[in-house]
Design a protein around this motif. Structure first.
Motif, short mmCIF file in Angstrom:
data_model
loop_
_atom_site.label_atom_id
_atom_site.label_comp_id
_atom_site.label_asym_id
_atom_site.label_seq_id
_atom_site.Cartn_x
_atom_site.Cartn_y
_atom_site.Cartn_z
N LEU A 35 0.89 -1.08 0.10
CA LEU A 35 -0.05 0.23 -0.08
C LEU A 35 0.82 1.19 -0.05
CD1 LEU A 35 -2.70 1.17 0.22
CD2 LEU A 35 -2.65 1.09 2.68
N GLN A 36 2.08 1.18 0.74
CA GLN A 36 2.88 2.16 0.50
C GLN A 36 3.33 2.76 -0.86
OE1 GLN A 36 2.97 4.11 3.36
NE2 GLN A 36 2.04 2.32 4.37
N GLU A 37 3.49 1.92 -1.56
CA GLU A 37 3.79 2.22 -2.88
C GLU A 37 2.65 3.26 -3.58
OE1 GLU A 37 6.27 -1.78 -4.10
OE2 GLU A 37 5.04 -0.92 -5.52
N TYR A 38 1.39 2.72 -3.21
CA TYR A 38 0.30 3.36 -3.84
C TYR A 38 0.17 4.71 -3.20
CZ TYR A 38 -1.39 -0.62 -6.16
OH TYR A 38 -1.73 -1.83 -6.99
N TYR A 39 0.84 4.99 -1.97
CA TYR A 39 0.79 6.34 -1.26
C TYR A 39 1.81 7.09 -1.69
CZ TYR A 39 -2.85 5.01 2.22
OH TYR A 39 -3.84 4.67 2.88
N LYS A 60 0.54 13.15 3.61
CA LYS A 60 -0.34 12.47 4.41
C LYS A 60 -1.79 13.10 4.71
CE LYS A 60 1.73 9.56 8.19
NZ LYS A 60 1.55 8.43 7.37
N GLU A 61 -1.65 14.50 4.65
CA GLU A 61 -2.94 15.17 5.05
C GLU A 61 -3.98 15.12 4.00
OE1 GLU A 61 0.06 16.45 5.73
OE2 GLU A 61 0.36 17.37 3.84
N ARG A 100 -5.56 9.91 -0.67
CA ARG A 100 -5.07 8.31 -0.05
C ARG A 100 -6.09 7.68 -0.28
NH1 ARG A 100 -0.33 9.22 3.18
NH2 ARG A 100 -0.99 7.46 4.72
N LYS A 101 -7.52 8.18 0.01
CA LYS A 101 -8.59 7.16 -0.31
C LYS A 101 -8.38 6.45 -1.50
CE LYS A 101 -13.33 7.13 1.14
NZ LYS A 101 -14.38 7.47 -0.04
#
Ligand code: GRF
Length: 226
Positions: free
Chosen positions: A61-65, A70-71, A76-77
Motif C-alpha cells: 500500500l505504501q507504493e500506492y501512497y 499524509k494530509e 489517499r482514499k
C-alpha cells in the motif's frame, strides 16, 4: 484445491498452514498453497514461503501512497481504492479456490471483495478475538487490558468468513481462552498465537469442505460508492 494466502507480518500462521499441507503438522490440509501475497516487502512470512518453494508477490500500500502528502485524505482514499482494485485483479489472474487471510493487516474493501465474490472465491480470516468482541486492530492487547480491568474473563480468537463488515463474518472456528489478572500480556499473546496456529488449519479444512460440498458463503456484492 488451490489456496492463496494473504499475510502482512512474521507469517507464523502461514507456517502452520505450510507444515499442515506438507504433512508435518496435523490435521493435514489436502490442498496446495498456490501463492502467498504480502502487504509488506519485509514480512518474514515471505522468507517462509520461499523456503517452502511457494510463489510470492508483494502488494504494498505504501507504493500506492508514494508522493501523496499524509494530509491529502482524498488522494489517499483513491490510492487505497486502487490498491484494492489491483489486488482483486492479481487474485483473479491466479484464480485460487480459497483465500486465507493469515495475519493480513489491511481492510479488504468492496473494490476487492466484489470481483472476488463474483468469481465465487470464498475468503476466510483469522482474528485474535471472540466474535463481536474486539473488531479491528490491537485485538489481543485490548482483550488482555479488559481482562486486567476485570471487565471480561474470556478472550480468544476465531476464523471467520470475510464479508464487508470488518471481522464480522460467520465464524468457522472459535477458541475461547480464560483471561486471568495474573497473566502477563506476553504470556496471553503466546497462548493466542499457539491457538491461532491450530485454528487456522481447522478453519481452512472446514472452508475446503464447504467448497467440496459447494456450500460456500460469499460476501454479498456491495454497491460501490461512486
Ligand atoms: C496474528 O495475531 C493475527 O491475528 C494478527 O497478526 C498475527 C499474525 O501473526 N493479524 P503471523 O504473521 O501469522 O505470525
Amino acid at each position: 484445491f488451490q489456496i492463496l494466502i494473504l499475510i502482512s507480518g512474521s507469517g507464523s500462521n502461514l507456517q502452520a498452514l505450510i507444515d499442515s499441507v506438507a504433512g508435518k503438522r496435523s490435521p493435514q490440509i489436502s490442498a496446495e498453497i498456490c501463492t502467498v501475497i504480502s502487504s509488506s516487502p519485509t514480512a518474514y512470512g515471505l522468507t517462509r514461503a520461499k523456503t517452502a518453494n511457494i510463489p510470492t508477490q508483494v502488494h504494498d500500500l505504501q507504493e500506492y501512497y508514494n508522493g501523496i502528502p499524509k494530509e491529502d485524505k482524498d488522494l489517499r482514499k483513491q490510492a487505497r481504492k486502487k490498491f484494492n482494485v489491483d489486488l482483486g485483479k492479481i487474485v483473479l489472474e491466479i484464480k485460487p479456490d480459497l483465500i486465507v487471510c493469515a495475519g493480513w493487516m489491511l481492510i479488504l474493501s468492496p473494490s476487492f471483495l466484489n470481483p472476488v465474490s463474483e468469481a465465487g472465491i470464498p475468503i476466510i480470516n483469522l482474528h485474535p478475538a471472540l466474535p463481536g468482541q474486539f473488531d479491528g486492530i490491537r485485538a489481543i492487547e485490548r482483550a488482555w487490558e479488559a481482562g486486567q480491568r476485570g471487565e471480561i474473563t474470556k478472550g480468544g480468537l476465531m476464523i471467520h468468513r470475510v464479508i464487508k463488515e470488518v471481522d464480522r463474518g460467520k465464524p468457522l472456528v472459535v477458541k475461547e481462552l480464560e483471561l486471568t489478572k495474573e497473566e502477563t500480556l506476553e504470556d496471553y499473546e503466546k497462548r493466542v498465537h499457539e491457538n491461532e496456529h491450530i485454528a487456522i488449519i481447522e478453519g481452512t479444512i472446514l472452508a475446503l469442505e464447504e467448497l467440496e460440498e459447494k456450500k460456500v458463503e460469499l460476501p454479498e456484492i456491495e454497491s460501490l460508492k461512486l
